[in-house]
Write a protein that holds these residues in place. Structure first.
Motif, PDB file in Angstrom:
ATOM      1  N   HIS A 254      -0.423   2.935  -2.325  1.00 42.68           N
ATOM      2  CA  HIS A 254      -0.189   4.237  -2.954  1.00 42.68           C
ATOM      3  C   HIS A 254      -0.740   5.412  -2.152  1.00 42.68           C
ATOM      4  CE1 HIS A 254       1.280   2.752  -6.880  1.00 42.68           C
ATOM      5  NE2 HIS A 254       0.617   1.676  -6.502  1.00 42.68           N
ATOM      6  N   LEU A 255      -1.540   5.141  -1.141  1.00 37.66           N
ATOM      7  CA  LEU A 255      -2.113   6.230  -0.355  1.00 37.66           C
ATOM      8  C   LEU A 255      -1.011   7.075   0.273  1.00 37.66           C
ATOM      9  CD1 LEU A 255      -5.089   4.459   1.423  1.00 37.66           C
ATOM     10  CD2 LEU A 255      -5.136   5.874  -0.628  1.00 37.66           C
ATOM     11  N   LYS A 256      -1.229   8.370   0.276  1.00 33.93           N
ATOM     12  CA  LYS A 256      -0.311   9.367   0.851  1.00 33.93           C
ATOM     13  C   LYS A 256       0.875   9.701  -0.052  1.00 33.93           C
ATOM     14  CE  LYS A 256      -2.552   9.216   4.828  1.00 33.93           C
ATOM     15  NZ  LYS A 256      -3.475  10.137   5.289  1.00 33.93           N
ATOM     16  N   HIS A 257       1.091   8.949  -1.145  1.00 33.17           N
ATOM     17  CA  HIS A 257       2.134   9.328  -2.102  1.00 33.17           C
ATOM     18  C   HIS A 257       1.598  10.481  -2.947  1.00 33.17           C
ATOM     19  CE1 HIS A 257       5.067   6.075  -1.554  1.00 33.17           C
ATOM     20  NE2 HIS A 257       4.019   5.303  -1.312  1.00 33.17           N
TER      21      HIS A 257
ATOM     22  N   LYS B 282      -1.702  14.423  -2.762  1.00 29.82           N
ATOM     23  CA  LYS B 282      -1.576  13.131  -2.099  1.00 29.82           C
ATOM     24  C   LYS B 282      -2.708  12.227  -2.565  1.00 29.82           C
ATOM     25  CE  LYS B 282       1.023  14.395   1.920  1.00 29.82           C
ATOM     26  NZ  LYS B 282       1.173  14.342   3.356  1.00 29.82           N
ATOM     27  N   ILE B 283      -2.346  11.032  -2.964  1.00 26.82           N
ATOM     28  CA  ILE B 283      -3.334  10.072  -3.447  1.00 26.82           C
ATOM     29  C   ILE B 283      -4.264   9.688  -2.301  1.00 26.82           C
ATOM     30  CG2 ILE B 283      -3.645   7.757  -4.405  1.00 26.82           C
ATOM     31  CD1 ILE B 283      -0.903   8.173  -5.807  1.00 26.82           C
ATOM     32  N   ASP B 284      -5.554   9.853  -2.550  1.00 26.87           N
ATOM     33  CA  ASP B 284      -6.562   9.443  -1.571  1.00 26.87           C
ATOM     34  C   ASP B 284      -7.339   8.251  -2.137  1.00 26.87           C
ATOM     35  OD1 ASP B 284      -8.378  10.485  -3.444  1.00 26.87           O
ATOM     36  OD2 ASP B 284      -8.832  12.264  -2.258  1.00 26.87           O
TER      37      ASP B 284
ATOM     38  N   ARG C 275     -10.326   8.054  -3.391  1.00 31.65           N
ATOM     39  CA  ARG C 275     -11.031   8.337  -4.654  1.00 31.65           C
ATOM     40  C   ARG C 275     -10.076   8.296  -5.847  1.00 31.65           C
ATOM     41  NH1 ARG C 275     -13.934  13.695  -4.322  1.00 31.65           N
ATOM     42  NH2 ARG C 275     -14.656  13.052  -6.369  1.00 31.65           N
ATOM     43  N   ILE C 276      -8.912   8.910  -5.705  1.00 32.08           N
ATOM     44  CA  ILE C 276      -7.932   8.891  -6.789  1.00 32.08           C
ATOM     45  C   ILE C 276      -7.461   7.458  -7.032  1.00 32.08           C
ATOM     46  CG2 ILE C 276      -5.614   9.618  -7.497  1.00 32.08           C
ATOM     47  CD1 ILE C 276      -6.145  12.231  -5.893  1.00 32.08           C
ATOM     48  N   ALA C 277      -7.192   6.744  -5.959  1.00 35.22           N
ATOM     49  CA  ALA C 277      -6.739   5.357  -6.082  1.00 35.22           C
ATOM     50  C   ALA C 277      -7.770   4.500  -6.812  1.00 35.22           C
ATOM     51  CB  ALA C 277      -6.437   4.776  -4.698  1.00 35.22           C
ATOM     52  N   GLU C 278      -9.041   4.737  -6.529  1.00 37.82           N
ATOM     53  CA  GLU C 278     -10.095   3.970  -7.196  1.00 37.82           C
ATOM     54  C   GLU C 278     -10.143   4.283  -8.690  1.00 37.82           C
ATOM     55  OE1 GLU C 278     -14.938   3.672  -7.079  1.00 37.82           O
ATOM     56  OE2 GLU C 278     -13.889   4.185  -5.228  1.00 37.82           O
ATOM     57  N   VAL C 279     -10.072   5.565  -9.046  1.00 37.22           N
ATOM     58  CA  VAL C 279     -10.109   5.974 -10.459  1.00 37.22           C
ATOM     59  C   VAL C 279      -8.940   5.369 -11.229  1.00 37.22           C
ATOM     60  CG1 VAL C 279      -9.821   7.978 -11.983  1.00 37.22           C
ATOM     61  CG2 VAL C 279     -11.417   8.087 -10.069  1.00 37.22           C
ATOM     62  N   HIS C 280      -7.765   5.316 -10.607  1.00 36.20           N
ATOM     63  CA  HIS C 280      -6.558   4.820 -11.271  1.00 36.20           C
ATOM     64  C   HIS C 280      -6.270   3.349 -10.994  1.00 36.20           C
ATOM     65  CE1 HIS C 280      -5.117   8.629 -12.943  1.00 36.20           C
ATOM     66  NE2 HIS C 280      -5.715   9.183 -11.893  1.00 36.20           N
ATOM     67  N   ARG C 281      -7.163   2.722 -10.240  1.00 34.65           N
ATOM     68  CA  ARG C 281      -7.020   1.303  -9.881  1.00 34.65           C
ATOM     69  C   ARG C 281      -5.686   1.020  -9.197  1.00 34.65           C
ATOM     70  NH1 ARG C 281      -9.324  -0.362 -15.559  1.00 34.65           N
ATOM     71  NH2 ARG C 281     -11.541  -0.180 -15.111  1.00 34.65           N
ATOM     72  N   LEU C 282      -5.371   1.829  -8.192  1.00 36.96           N
ATOM     73  CA  LEU C 282      -4.132   1.685  -7.438  1.00 36.96           C
ATOM     74  C   LEU C 282      -4.373   0.880  -6.177  1.00 36.96           C
ATOM     75  CD1 LEU C 282      -2.902   5.396  -7.660  1.00 36.96           C
ATOM     76  CD2 LEU C 282      -2.125   3.464  -9.045  1.00 36.96           C
ATOM     77  N   ASN C 283      -3.364   0.166  -5.767  1.00 37.15           N
ATOM     78  CA  ASN C 283      -3.439  -0.621  -4.537  1.00 37.15           C
ATOM     79  C   ASN C 283      -3.469   0.316  -3.331  1.00 37.15           C
ATOM     80  OD1 ASN C 283      -3.431  -2.842  -2.815  1.00 37.15           O
ATOM     81  ND2 ASN C 283      -1.203  -2.958  -2.801  1.00 37.15           N
TER      82      ASN C 283
END
Length: 114
Positions: free
Chosen positions: A66-69, A100-102, A104-112
């Motif tokens: 999900h990074l960069k989306h 853009k998902i970084d 920190r955002i990915a961790e909060v939302h539990r994104l791959n």
């Protein structure tokens, strides 16, 4: 600063935050909403991460990096509005660009992120 405090402490807002912000402050508000899971339009919770960049039909979001989306945080009402209007019209209507998902955002939302 006051909006940051309100979102951190889950304080209800009587105004729509985007109406109170200067254009250069909107990106900061978008990021804070993603980090604190409140709607970028109205400040309500619960809300969901809404992907602005199409990941693709048939692709498993749990396995996609999900990074960069780009994404915004939207309550159910505004999420439906985004789908009804189309994403570009919705973004223009509310003067949003998405964040853009970084990591920190990915961790909060539990994104791959792999």
């Amino acid at each position: 600063m006051l909006l940051d405090y309100a979102v951190l402490h889950n304080i209800g807002l009587s105004v729509k935050p985007l109406n109170e912000l200067e254009p250069q402050e909107i990106a900061h508000w978008e990021y804070q909403c993603l980090m604190n899971k409140c709607c970028v339009i109205c400040g309500k919770r619960p809300s969901d991460l809404h992907h602005l960049d199409t990941i693709g039909q048939g692709v498993d979001r749990r396995k996609t990096n999900h990074l960069k989306h780009r994404a915004v945080q939207l309550c159910r009402i505004h999420h439906q509005d985004a789908h009804s209007l189309g994403i570009e019209t919705f973004l223009q209507k509310h003067h949003l660009t998405g964040i853009k998902i970084d990591e920190r955002i990915a961790e909060v939302h539990r994104l791959n992120t792999r």
